[in-house]
Design a protein around this motif. Structure first.
Motif, PDB file in Angstrom:
ATOM      1  N   ILE A 266      53.219 -43.604  17.433  1.00 29.36           N
ATOM      2  CA  ILE A 266      52.840 -42.401  18.193  1.00 29.36           C
ATOM      3  C   ILE A 266      53.168 -41.154  17.376  1.00 29.36           C
ATOM      4  CG2 ILE A 266      53.292 -41.006  20.251  1.00 29.36           C
ATOM      5  CD1 ILE A 266      53.980 -43.616  21.729  1.00 29.36           C
ATOM      6  N   ALA A 267      54.393 -41.104  16.845  1.00 31.04           N
ATOM      7  CA  ALA A 267      54.832 -39.937  16.067  1.00 31.04           C
ATOM      8  C   ALA A 267      53.942 -39.727  14.845  1.00 31.04           C
ATOM      9  CB  ALA A 267      56.285 -40.112  15.643  1.00 31.04           C
ATOM     10  N   GLU A 268      53.543 -40.829  14.196  1.00 31.73           N
ATOM     11  CA  GLU A 268      52.694 -40.744  13.000  1.00 31.73           C
ATOM     12  C   GLU A 268      51.309 -40.190  13.347  1.00 31.73           C
ATOM     13  OE1 GLU A 268      50.637 -43.865   9.855  1.00 31.73           O
ATOM     14  OE2 GLU A 268      52.506 -44.434  10.851  1.00 31.73           O
ATOM     15  N   VAL A 269      50.725 -40.674  14.461  1.00 30.53           N
ATOM     16  CA  VAL A 269      49.399 -40.200  14.889  1.00 30.53           C
ATOM     17  C   VAL A 269      49.456 -38.716  15.251  1.00 30.53           C
ATOM     18  CG1 VAL A 269      47.610 -40.404  16.661  1.00 30.53           C
ATOM     19  CG2 VAL A 269      48.599 -42.462  15.641  1.00 30.53           C
ATOM     20  N   ILE A 270      50.491 -38.328  15.987  1.00 32.54           N
ATOM     21  CA  ILE A 270      50.643 -36.928  16.393  1.00 32.54           C
ATOM     22  C   ILE A 270      50.813 -36.032  15.171  1.00 32.54           C
ATOM     23  CG2 ILE A 270      52.098 -35.277  17.638  1.00 32.54           C
ATOM     24  CD1 ILE A 270      50.479 -37.128  19.452  1.00 32.54           C
ATOM     25  N   GLU A 271      51.618 -36.478  14.222  1.00 37.21           N
ATOM     26  CA  GLU A 271      51.871 -35.675  13.019  1.00 37.21           C
ATOM     27  C   GLU A 271      50.577 -35.414  12.243  1.00 37.21           C
ATOM     28  OE1 GLU A 271      54.542 -35.807   8.896  1.00 37.21           O
ATOM     29  OE2 GLU A 271      54.754 -37.380  10.415  1.00 37.21           O
ATOM     30  N   GLY A 272      49.685 -36.402  12.216  1.00 41.27           N
ATOM     31  CA  GLY A 272      48.445 -36.257  11.467  1.00 41.27           C
ATOM     32  C   GLY A 272      47.331 -35.582  12.232  1.00 41.27           C
TER      33      GLY A 272
ATOM     34  N   VAL B 225      45.570 -22.416  18.201  1.00 41.80           N
ATOM     35  CA  VAL B 225      46.390 -23.134  19.171  1.00 41.80           C
ATOM     36  C   VAL B 225      47.863 -23.098  18.745  1.00 41.80           C
ATOM     37  CG1 VAL B 225      46.829 -25.377  20.234  1.00 41.80           C
ATOM     38  CG2 VAL B 225      44.476 -24.628  19.833  1.00 41.80           C
ATOM     39  N   GLU B 226      48.707 -22.703  19.673  1.00 37.35           N
ATOM     40  CA  GLU B 226      50.142 -22.643  19.415  1.00 37.35           C
ATOM     41  C   GLU B 226      50.870 -23.881  19.921  1.00 37.35           C
ATOM     42  OE1 GLU B 226      51.945 -18.829  20.487  1.00 37.35           O
ATOM     43  OE2 GLU B 226      49.914 -18.022  20.724  1.00 37.35           O
ATOM     44  N   LEU B 227      50.210 -24.602  20.846  1.00 39.63           N
ATOM     45  CA  LEU B 227      50.837 -25.794  21.405  1.00 39.63           C
ATOM     46  C   LEU B 227      49.771 -26.802  21.797  1.00 39.63           C
ATOM     47  CD1 LEU B 227      53.354 -27.291  22.528  1.00 39.63           C
ATOM     48  CD2 LEU B 227      52.993 -26.056  24.680  1.00 39.63           C
ATOM     49  N   ASN B 228      49.841 -28.010  21.199  1.00 36.09           N
ATOM     50  CA  ASN B 228      48.988 -29.124  21.604  1.00 36.09           C
ATOM     51  C   ASN B 228      49.801 -30.058  22.493  1.00 36.09           C
ATOM     52  OD1 ASN B 228      46.680 -29.398  18.931  1.00 36.09           O
ATOM     53  ND2 ASN B 228      46.182 -29.697  21.082  1.00 36.09           N
TER      54      ASN B 228
ATOM     55  N   GLN C  20      60.341 -36.982  19.083  1.00 35.58           N
ATOM     56  CA  GLN C  20      59.508 -35.773  19.103  1.00 35.58           C
ATOM     57  C   GLN C  20      60.214 -34.648  18.350  1.00 35.58           C
ATOM     58  OE1 GLN C  20      56.442 -34.931  22.038  1.00 35.58           O
ATOM     59  NE2 GLN C  20      57.903 -33.547  22.946  1.00 35.58           N
ATOM     60  N   SER C  21      59.552 -34.175  17.299  1.00 36.28           N
ATOM     61  CA  SER C  21      60.191 -33.143  16.478  1.00 36.28           C
ATOM     62  C   SER C  21      59.313 -31.914  16.278  1.00 36.28           C
ATOM     63  CB  SER C  21      60.560 -33.725  15.112  1.00 36.28           C
ATOM     64  OG  SER C  21      59.399 -34.222  14.447  1.00 36.28           O
ATOM     65  N   ASP C  22      57.985 -32.100  16.263  1.00 39.13           N
ATOM     66  CA  ASP C  22      57.076 -30.990  15.997  1.00 39.13           C
ATOM     67  C   ASP C  22      56.942 -30.101  17.222  1.00 39.13           C
ATOM     68  OD1 ASP C  22      54.994 -29.266  15.335  1.00 39.13           O
ATOM     69  OD2 ASP C  22      53.966 -30.775  14.139  1.00 39.13           O
ATOM     70  N   ASN C  23      57.341 -28.842  17.081  1.00 40.26           N
ATOM     71  CA  ASN C  23      57.334 -27.925  18.208  1.00 40.26           C
ATOM     72  C   ASN C  23      55.928 -27.547  18.650  1.00 40.26           C
ATOM     73  OD1 ASN C  23      59.571 -27.323  19.611  1.00 40.26           O
ATOM     74  ND2 ASN C  23      59.967 -25.341  18.661  1.00 40.26           N
ATOM     75  N   GLU C  24      54.943 -27.670  17.754  1.00 41.20           N
ATOM     76  CA  GLU C  24      53.573 -27.283  18.083  1.00 41.20           C
ATOM     77  C   GLU C  24      52.779 -28.440  18.689  1.00 41.20           C
ATOM     78  OE1 GLU C  24      52.021 -25.921  14.374  1.00 41.20           O
ATOM     79  OE2 GLU C  24      52.684 -23.865  14.703  1.00 41.20           O
ATOM     80  N   LYS C  25      53.319 -29.659  18.578  1.00 43.49           N
ATOM     81  CA  LYS C  25      52.626 -30.846  19.091  1.00 43.49           C
ATOM     82  C   LYS C  25      53.605 -31.644  19.930  1.00 43.49           C
ATOM     83  CE  LYS C  25      50.079 -31.109  14.714  1.00 43.49           C
ATOM     84  NZ  LYS C  25      49.863 -31.928  13.498  1.00 43.49           N
ATOM     85  N   GLN C  26      53.327 -31.737  21.221  1.00 46.56           N
ATOM     86  CA  GLN C  26      54.269 -32.409  22.106  1.00 46.56           C
ATOM     87  C   GLN C  26      53.571 -33.420  23.006  1.00 46.56           C
ATOM     88  OE1 GLN C  26      57.072 -29.970  24.153  1.00 46.56           O
ATOM     89  NE2 GLN C  26      57.549 -28.704  22.373  1.00 46.56           N
TER      90      GLN C  26
END
Length: 426
Positions: free
Chosen positions: A276-282, A289-292, A323-329
């Motif tokens: 999940i984290a890998e897909v979100i990161e890519g 957009v500031e937040l996905n 979850q680490s990316d603040n723009e993608k949650q």
């Protein structure tokens, strides 16, 4: 004669975001998103120096908005006027004329704005009105008087010889190609027969060009997980009677997305979370957009099935550890995986499980296509009872045909999943 305009709709000022938890300090961004986006659209209109702005209803979500929300709307119309840009607003089912009448003092503008700010049914005497913002252009508008409306097609003027020379715009808040609705049911055929050059529609929150000139702007900022994908408004450029450019402008700063992730190659929950984290990161975040926000659905046959199925707090565990990316949650995780069992074992089963599994085998004697045809016939009868016009019926029938393979594959997957559930219980 060249001119341009911006078409927006369904701003829904005062409406909060819903279906959201675990946003790690992003609620302030979500709460301010609609106001921020509305301001951005007005800035764009001024930057592009459009001739006018069309707002196709539901500017407010209800009458429970505060003074600052009213002032935001009013001040943005004034900002347009101060930059020599006219605005034409209609009332929708969420903000009918009666809502504005409850706050008459707020919607009385200085006389110097009489030629610039127009809210049909509020700054005009009637719920329907026609305007000529510039020479050679007519805008024909209808507002909701209450939160319900019958078909409004008869409230629009029919073209005469003088009108035909101009570029005619229909400004409506309506349900297109529906008969069982209380929100101004409108036939696409009737709009085509009316013969206007552009129909600026509101009510549906997903942007869509229904035909070349019949267009839903959608909401400029999504508020629920059902409103996925890009949101914004349309920038339209016209030369005489020819629409030269219809450009969708992305305006949303918070965007919802649905992601389906196949977990067939995973062995345990940790590997699923890493995937999940890998897909979100890519994932490619939108330009503005500031937040996905992601609604993730896990699928596939996996050895991680039991771990995923036993956990009541997948989302909390993922957020805390991955979850680490603040723009993608990720805000929701749906587990639709199935247990990883050899299908041959199920097919060879002599009981009900084997019988179900064999139902989709080529030699089973069960005609799956016939089942589909029966579904299609049922849909046909529904269309007739609803009294839909021929074009709508044809459109819906074609959609069903396009989805035939998807329907059959989903049915097969559901039967297989059921077999595996029963098999593991045995």
């Amino acid at each position: 004669m060249r001119f341009s305009f911006i078409h927006i709709a369904d701003i829904h000022l005062g409406r909060p975001f819903s279906d959201l938890t675990n946003l790690q300090g992003k609620m302030e961004l979500c709460n301010n998103a609609v106001k921020k986006v509305f301001n951005k659209i007005i800035d764009t209109a001024i930057l592009k120096q459009v001739d006018f702005v069309l707002i196709a209803g539901d500017s407010f979500d209800n009458d429970e908005h505060d003074l600052s929300t009213k002032r935001l709307f009013i001040n943005n119309l004034i900002r347009l006027a101060d930059n020599n840009i006219k605005s034409y607003v209609i009332c929708g089912n969420h903000d009918p004329i009666e809502l504005y009448k409850n706050y008459q003092s707020y919607f009385k503008f200085d006389k110097k704005y009489n030629d610039f700010i127009h809210i049909t049914g509020v700054t005009t005497d009637d719920y329907k009105a026609s305007f000529s913002p510039i020479e050679g252009v007519n805008i024909h508008s209808v507002s909701f008087r209450t939160d319900e409306s019958a078909c409004q097609i008869n409230d629009l003027p029919k073209l005469n010889s003088d009108m035909e020379k101009a570029f005619n715009i229909g400004l409506l808040h309506c349900d297109l190609d529906k008969t069982d609705t209380k929100y101004a049911p409108t036939s696409r055929d009737d709009l085509k027969k009316l013969g206007y050059d552009y129909y600026a529609l509101g009510h549906i929150h997903i942007p869509e060009i229904k035909d070349n000139n019949i267009i839903y702007a959608g909401s400029p900022q999504a508020r629920t997980r059902k409103e996925t994908g890009k949101h914004g408004c349309y920038y339209v450029q016209v030369n005489d009677k020819d629409t030269e450019n219809i450009e969708f402008l992305e305006t949303d700063c918070v965007r919802f997305e649905d992601l389906t992730i196949d977990c067939s190659d995973t062995e345990n929950k940790m590997e699923v979370f890493n995937k999940i984290a890998e897909v979100i990161e890519g994932y490619d975040i939108g330009l503005n957009v500031e937040l996905n926000l992601f609604n993730v659905t896990l699928t596939g046959m996996t050895n991680a099935y039991e771990e995923l199925n036993d956990s009541d707090s997948l989302i909390n565990e993922f957020i805390e550890n991955y979850q680490s990316d603040n723009e993608k949650q990720v805000y929701k995780i749906n587990n639709e995986t199935t247990v990883n069992i050899d299908e041959n074992l199920i097919i060879e089963d002599s009981g009900v499980v084997g019988l179900l599994a064999k139902s989709f085998d080529e030699n089973s004697g069960i005609d799956v296509n016939k089942i589909y045809d029966n579904i299609s016939e049922l849909h046909e009868n529904i269309y007739k009872k609803l009294g839909l016009d021929s074009e709508s019926k044809e459109f819906l029938s074609d959609s069903l045909k396009v989805d035939k393979e998807l329907i059959l594959n989903n049915a097969k997957k559901e039967v297989q999943a059921l077999c595996k559930e029963i098999y593991t219980l045995e």
